[in-house]
Motif scaffolding. Structure first.
Motif, PDB file in Angstrom:
ATOM      1  N   ASP A 164     121.563  79.390  27.859  1.00 56.80           N
ATOM      2  CA  ASP A 164     122.151  79.972  26.766  1.00 56.80           C
ATOM      3  C   ASP A 164     121.123  81.096  26.262  1.00 56.80           C
ATOM      4  OD1 ASP A 164     124.636  78.563  26.513  1.00 56.80           O
ATOM      5  OD2 ASP A 164     123.917  76.906  25.118  1.00 56.80           O
ATOM      6  N   HIS A 165     119.771  80.634  26.566  1.00 56.24           N
ATOM      7  CA  HIS A 165     118.786  81.566  26.005  1.00 56.24           C
ATOM      8  C   HIS A 165     119.048  83.101  26.475  1.00 56.24           C
ATOM      9  CE1 HIS A 165     115.291  84.054  26.851  1.00 56.24           C
ATOM     10  NE2 HIS A 165     114.588  83.513  25.639  1.00 56.24           N
ATOM     11  N   ASP A 166     119.562  83.230  27.795  1.00 49.97           N
ATOM     12  CA  ASP A 166     119.734  84.334  28.529  1.00 49.97           C
ATOM     13  C   ASP A 166     121.118  85.061  28.003  1.00 49.97           C
ATOM     14  OD1 ASP A 166     117.558  83.735  30.003  1.00 49.97           O
ATOM     15  OD2 ASP A 166     118.700  83.562  31.916  1.00 49.97           O
ATOM     16  N   LYS A 167     122.018  84.380  27.309  1.00 53.40           N
ATOM     17  CA  LYS A 167     123.138  84.981  26.714  1.00 53.40           C
ATOM     18  C   LYS A 167     123.038  85.875  25.476  1.00 53.40           C
ATOM     19  CE  LYS A 167     126.040  81.192  28.409  1.00 53.40           C
ATOM     20  NZ  LYS A 167     126.950  80.061  28.067  1.00 53.40           N
ATOM     21  N   ALA A 168     121.747  85.899  25.148  1.00 52.37           N
ATOM     22  CA  ALA A 168     121.534  86.627  23.971  1.00 52.37           C
ATOM     23  C   ALA A 168     121.329  88.091  24.379  1.00 52.37           C
ATOM     24  CB  ALA A 168     120.208  86.245  23.142  1.00 52.37           C
ATOM     25  N   TYR A 169     120.466  88.382  25.532  1.00 60.39           N
ATOM     26  CA  TYR A 169     120.244  90.064  25.838  1.00 60.39           C
ATOM     27  C   TYR A 169     120.384  90.090  27.442  1.00 60.39           C
ATOM     28  CZ  TYR A 169     117.930  89.962  21.184  1.00 60.39           C
ATOM     29  OH  TYR A 169     117.553  89.836  19.896  1.00 60.39           O
ATOM     30  N   LYS A 170     119.940  89.235  28.123  1.00 63.35           N
ATOM     31  CA  LYS A 170     119.682  89.531  29.587  1.00 63.35           C
ATOM     32  C   LYS A 170     121.144  89.409  30.177  1.00 63.35           C
ATOM     33  CE  LYS A 170     117.278  86.741  32.525  1.00 63.35           C
ATOM     34  NZ  LYS A 170     116.263  86.390  33.414  1.00 63.35           N
ATOM     35  N   ILE A 171     121.840  88.374  30.129  1.00 65.48           N
ATOM     36  CA  ILE A 171     122.990  88.203  30.650  1.00 65.48           C
ATOM     37  C   ILE A 171     124.084  89.370  30.142  1.00 65.48           C
ATOM     38  CG2 ILE A 171     125.276  87.118  30.620  1.00 65.48           C
ATOM     39  CD1 ILE A 171     123.568  84.534  31.255  1.00 65.48           C
ATOM     40  N   PRO A 172     124.265  89.822  28.800  1.00 66.39           N
ATOM     41  CA  PRO A 172     124.878  90.883  28.739  1.00 66.39           C
ATOM     42  C   PRO A 172     124.642  92.253  29.196  1.00 66.39           C
ATOM     43  CG  PRO A 172     124.688  89.803  26.651  1.00 66.39           C
ATOM     44  CD  PRO A 172     123.670  89.120  27.639  1.00 66.39           C
ATOM     45  N   MET A 173     123.297  92.643  29.486  1.00 66.37           N
ATOM     46  CA  MET A 173     122.837  93.557  30.100  1.00 66.37           C
ATOM     47  C   MET A 173     123.225  93.825  31.327  1.00 66.37           C
ATOM     48  SD  MET A 173     119.026  95.588  30.060  1.00 66.37           S
ATOM     49  CE  MET A 173     118.918  97.191  30.605  1.00 66.37           C
ATOM     50  N   ILE A 174     122.850  92.526  32.207  1.00 66.49           N
ATOM     51  CA  ILE A 174     123.133  92.555  33.611  1.00 66.49           C
ATOM     52  C   ILE A 174     124.740  92.880  34.073  1.00 66.49           C
ATOM     53  CG2 ILE A 174     123.544  91.055  35.756  1.00 66.49           C
ATOM     54  CD1 ILE A 174     120.720  89.590  34.683  1.00 66.49           C
ATOM     55  N   LYS A 175     125.519  92.312  32.926  1.00 64.97           N
ATOM     56  CA  LYS A 175     126.981  92.483  33.147  1.00 64.97           C
ATOM     57  C   LYS A 175     127.514  94.063  32.892  1.00 64.97           C
ATOM     58  CE  LYS A 175     128.678  87.917  31.829  1.00 64.97           C
ATOM     59  NZ  LYS A 175     129.487  87.053  30.762  1.00 64.97           N
ATOM     60  N   ARG A 176     126.929  94.660  31.980  1.00 72.48           N
ATOM     61  CA  ARG A 176     127.132  95.950  31.986  1.00 72.48           C
ATOM     62  C   ARG A 176     126.659  96.814  32.960  1.00 72.48           C
ATOM     63  NH1 ARG A 176     126.146  98.227  25.921  1.00 72.48           N
ATOM     64  NH2 ARG A 176     127.086 100.057  27.057  1.00 72.48           N
ATOM     65  N   ALA A 177     125.371  96.627  33.592  1.00 72.82           N
ATOM     66  CA  ALA A 177     124.759  97.186  34.832  1.00 72.82           C
ATOM     67  C   ALA A 177     125.914  97.067  35.979  1.00 72.82           C
ATOM     68  CB  ALA A 177     123.358  96.505  35.026  1.00 72.82           C
ATOM     69  N   ILE A 178     126.242  95.757  36.136  1.00 74.11           N
ATOM     70  CA  ILE A 178     127.405  95.696  37.304  1.00 74.11           C
ATOM     71  C   ILE A 178     128.672  96.459  37.048  1.00 74.11           C
ATOM     72  CG2 ILE A 178     128.830  93.930  38.295  1.00 74.11           C
ATOM     73  CD1 ILE A 178     126.794  91.783  37.601  1.00 74.11           C
ATOM     74  N   GLU A 179     129.138  96.598  35.906  1.00 69.36           N
ATOM     75  CA  GLU A 179     130.141  97.512  35.505  1.00 69.36           C
ATOM     76  C   GLU A 179     129.718  98.840  35.738  1.00 69.36           C
ATOM     77  OE1 GLU A 179     133.211  98.487  31.598  1.00 69.36           O
ATOM     78  OE2 GLU A 179     131.335  97.338  31.447  1.00 69.36           O
ATOM     79  N   ALA A 180     128.563  99.238  35.324  1.00 71.40           N
ATOM     80  CA  ALA A 180     128.312 100.599  35.344  1.00 71.40           C
ATOM     81  C   ALA A 180     128.171 101.035  37.104  1.00 71.40           C
ATOM     82  CB  ALA A 180     126.958 100.726  34.675  1.00 71.40           C
ATOM     83  N   ALA A 181     127.738 100.073  37.748  1.00 64.12           N
ATOM     84  CA  ALA A 181     127.531 100.168  39.243  1.00 64.12           C
ATOM     85  C   ALA A 181     129.007 100.214  39.784  1.00 64.12           C
ATOM     86  CB  ALA A 181     126.512  99.094  39.825  1.00 64.12           C
ATOM     87  N   GLY A 182     130.039 100.139  39.241  1.00 64.44           N
ATOM     88  CA  GLY A 182     131.303 100.084  39.924  1.00 64.44           C
ATOM     89  C   GLY A 182     131.759  98.936  40.243  1.00 64.44           C
ATOM     90  N   GLY A 183     131.376  97.695  39.600  1.00 69.26           N
ATOM     91  CA  GLY A 183     131.802  96.352  39.699  1.00 69.26           C
ATOM     92  C   GLY A 183     131.014  95.449  40.567  1.00 69.26           C
ATOM     93  N   GLU A 184     130.091  96.065  41.527  1.00 71.99           N
ATOM     94  CA  GLU A 184     129.579  95.585  42.436  1.00 71.99           C
ATOM     95  C   GLU A 184     127.936  95.784  42.558  1.00 71.99           C
ATOM     96  OE1 GLU A 184     129.423  95.258  47.468  1.00 71.99           O
ATOM     97  OE2 GLU A 184     131.312  96.105  46.415  1.00 71.99           O
ATOM     98  N   LEU A 185     127.078  94.822  42.400  1.00 71.20           N
ATOM     99  CA  LEU A 185     125.488  94.987  42.162  1.00 71.20           C
ATOM    100  C   LEU A 185     124.916  93.838  42.905  1.00 71.20           C
ATOM    101  CD1 LEU A 185     123.385  96.853  41.084  1.00 71.20           C
ATOM    102  CD2 LEU A 185     123.296  95.476  39.117  1.00 71.20           C
ATOM    103  N   MET A 186     124.138  93.841  43.878  1.00 70.51           N
ATOM    104  CA  MET A 186     123.557  93.045  44.733  1.00 70.51           C
ATOM    105  C   MET A 186     122.478  92.388  43.585  1.00 70.51           C
ATOM    106  SD  MET A 186     121.439  93.251  48.417  1.00 70.51           S
ATOM    107  CE  MET A 186     119.887  92.517  48.268  1.00 70.51           C
ATOM    108  N   LEU A 187     122.437  91.036  43.435  1.00 70.66           N
ATOM    109  CA  LEU A 187     121.605  90.456  42.573  1.00 70.66           C
ATOM    110  C   LEU A 187     121.012  89.203  42.973  1.00 70.66           C
ATOM    111  CD1 LEU A 187     120.958  89.908  39.441  1.00 70.66           C
ATOM    112  CD2 LEU A 187     122.915  88.650  38.833  1.00 70.66           C
ATOM    113  N   TYR A 188     119.518  89.340  43.037  1.00 74.34           N
ATOM    114  CA  TYR A 188     118.774  88.015  43.186  1.00 74.34           C
ATOM    115  C   TYR A 188     117.869  87.975  42.178  1.00 74.34           C
ATOM    116  CZ  TYR A 188     114.853  91.446  44.696  1.00 74.34           C
ATOM    117  OH  TYR A 188     113.912  92.023  44.865  1.00 74.34           O
TER     118      TYR A 188
END
Length: 497
Positions: A164-188
């Motif tokens: 839940d901590h990550d749902k405030a800032y980090k997860i929303p940004m990662i999701k937007r990054a994935i979208e901006a990259a065309g729906g695919e972003l290698m995440l580790y």
């Protein structure tokens, strides 16, 4: 919008590239493969040249289109770059940067139009530099506003695990990054420390070691993180075992000797990942500097029971803290000893933030020098550290302020593009996941170069001039060449389509 970036958009200097967006996860050998001469033909091709140069307005600027012509024997008084596109080495998994708590918190403070500009600048292949991979911390690191974990302290059963901590800032940004990259972003993902109660110093900070009785619980923690993130729609490519396992830091840190990391991998983490149905995830060992990397590789990869769980070795560039130079050659020694072991650059940034050095050119050259040498030694992926920090080089809960390629001034609400952003872009925008590195050599030490053959057939050569003088050079591909001048302290990308 920063003046240089505005000018790029207005006059259309960013190219539109036809690229493949696939990500390769197979194991590569360092041994070159020589294909038939029909796999790449230079005759009739042109090189489109993009340039970024100090003391100029050139930033990823389209500066020339050159036609390859039959070339004579190179001369000793000429500067040359030789590319053999028929001798191939490792394939690229991606180039990108880390989304940390700090990056996400700064991003959230920017107005919507600046957020959109930022995402396009990093992840759009046409109007940006086309990042294709991302690293993110598992709970807190120094670039967080505070220390935290995903469980209540003392919960060895992990029954309170929650992201839940990550749902405030980090997860929303990662999701937007994935979208901006065309729906695919290698995440580790990488942890900086187990929870305090699992360590012998009872502290997430200041080093310490994982207590043996919590090894299985800590291994399970990784799997819970992966499953929780994937449940949010963010596929996880893999993990590193421990960020900087030989550094006792004033921030989150944990020490593993080579033998301790080997045994944790083979007796706990590897089996737990398989038991939890995550045996297909990639595990990276070491995740520290190039100086001690060979010892770590020797200990882990000479043990087949540990090696079977490891995809490869991750590394950083901070060994220069001793005053020495980067130990690029250590990477090649690993590839000589263990040809099937993969190399991944997992972190690098310029330390010691001051606003006066936003446009300091040597920072960008550090990136260019590292990327060229790391790739030429067999590296398959390259990951910058924070993709965004504020005007103070943070936030950072222990005052370890650093540079990012882009800074967001939360007072003025402006984005500040540093030269490092453009230098990274000379690679990430043009060399795409799945590309194969091909044989490349320079005839003069001030000129560094590397080349990749993209899956769409385009040949990409990056050339960097470290000197104080403009240099004319010939780029040879097979028996043909083009002649071009690279300004002093500049980087160029040749796109041969």
């Amino acid at each position: 919008m920063n003046t240089l970036f505005r000018s790029l958009i207005i006059i259309g200097l960013f190219c539109s590239c036809s690229t493949e967006n696939s990500s390769s996860t197979e194991t590569d050998s360092s041994s070159p493969s020589e294909n038939s001469q029909t796999d790449f033909v230079i005759t009739g091709r042109k090189s489109v040249v993009y340039t970024t140069a100090s003391n100029s307005e050139l930033r990823l600027a389209n500066t020339n289109t050159l036609s390859f012509e039959a070339a004579a024997q190179p001369l000793e008084n000429e500067v040359s770059v030789f590319v053999n596109p028929h001798v191939k080495f490792q394939s690229l998994v991606g180039i990108g940067g880390a989304i940390t708590d700090a990056s996400a918190e700064v991003f959230a403070k920017l107005p919507p139009e600046k957020q959109a500009e930022f995402l396009k600048a990093y992840y759009d292949i046409n109007d940006g530099i086309g990042y294709s991979l991302c690293r993110t911390p598992i709970h807190s690191c120094d670039f967080s506003s505070e220390s935290y974990t995903y469980i209540e302290e003392g919960d060895a059963e992990l029954s309170t695990f929650s992201i839940d901590h990550d749902k405030a800032y980090k997860i929303p940004m990662i999701k937007r990054a994935i979208e901006a990259a065309g729906g695919e972003l290698m995440l580790y993902a990488s942890p900086w420390s187990p929870p305090a109660f699992m360590k012998d110093n009872n502290n997430m900070l200041q080093g310490g070691k994982l207590l043996p009785e919590y090894a299985d619980a800590w291994a399970l923690y990784y799997t819970k993180f992966i499953k929780a993130y994937e449940a949010e729609g963010m596929p996880i490519w893999g993990i590193t075992i421990q960020n900087e396992p030989m550094a006792t830091q004033r921030w989150e840190s944990c020490i593993y000797t080579a033998e301790e990391e080997r045994d944790f991998l083979k007796n706990h983490l590897g089996p737990t990942m398989e038991r939890e149905g995550l045996g297909d995830k990639n595990i990276i060992v070491w995740d520290h500097n190039r100086d001690l990397i060979n010892h770590r590789a020797n200990v882990i990869f000479e043990d087949p029971d540990a090696a079977k769980y490891a995809w490869g070795v991750g590394f950083h560039w901070y060994e220069t803290w001793t005053g020495g130079t980067p130990m690029f050659e250590n990477l090649g020694i690993i590839k000589d000893a263990f040809p099937d072991v993969n190399l991944m650059f997992t972190e690098g940034c310029q330390e010691g933030f001051t606003q006066e050095r936003y446009q300091f050119w040597a920072h960008a050259e550090r990136y260019g020098r590292s990327m060229i040498n790391d790739f030429n030694q067999g590296t398959r992926g390259w990951t910058d550290w924070n993709i965004l920090l504020d005007q103070n080089g943070g936030p950072n809960h222990v005052g370890n302020f650093c540079f990012a390629p882009i800074h967001g001034d939360t007072d003025s609400q402006e984005l500040i593009y540093t030269p490092s952003y453009y230098y990274i872009g000379h690679f990430s925008k043009f060399i795409r996941p799945g590309a194969s590195r091909v044989s490349t050599a320079s005839s003069r030490s001030p000129i560094l170069s590397t080349s990749f053959l993209n899956e769409n057939g385009s040949l990409i050569t990056v050339v960097m001039n470290q000197s104080d003088q403009d240099i004319e050079y010939k780029l040879y591909v097979d028996s043909e060449a083009v002649t071009v001048t690279i300004p002093a302290h500049a980087i160029q990308t040749h796109v041969v389509g």
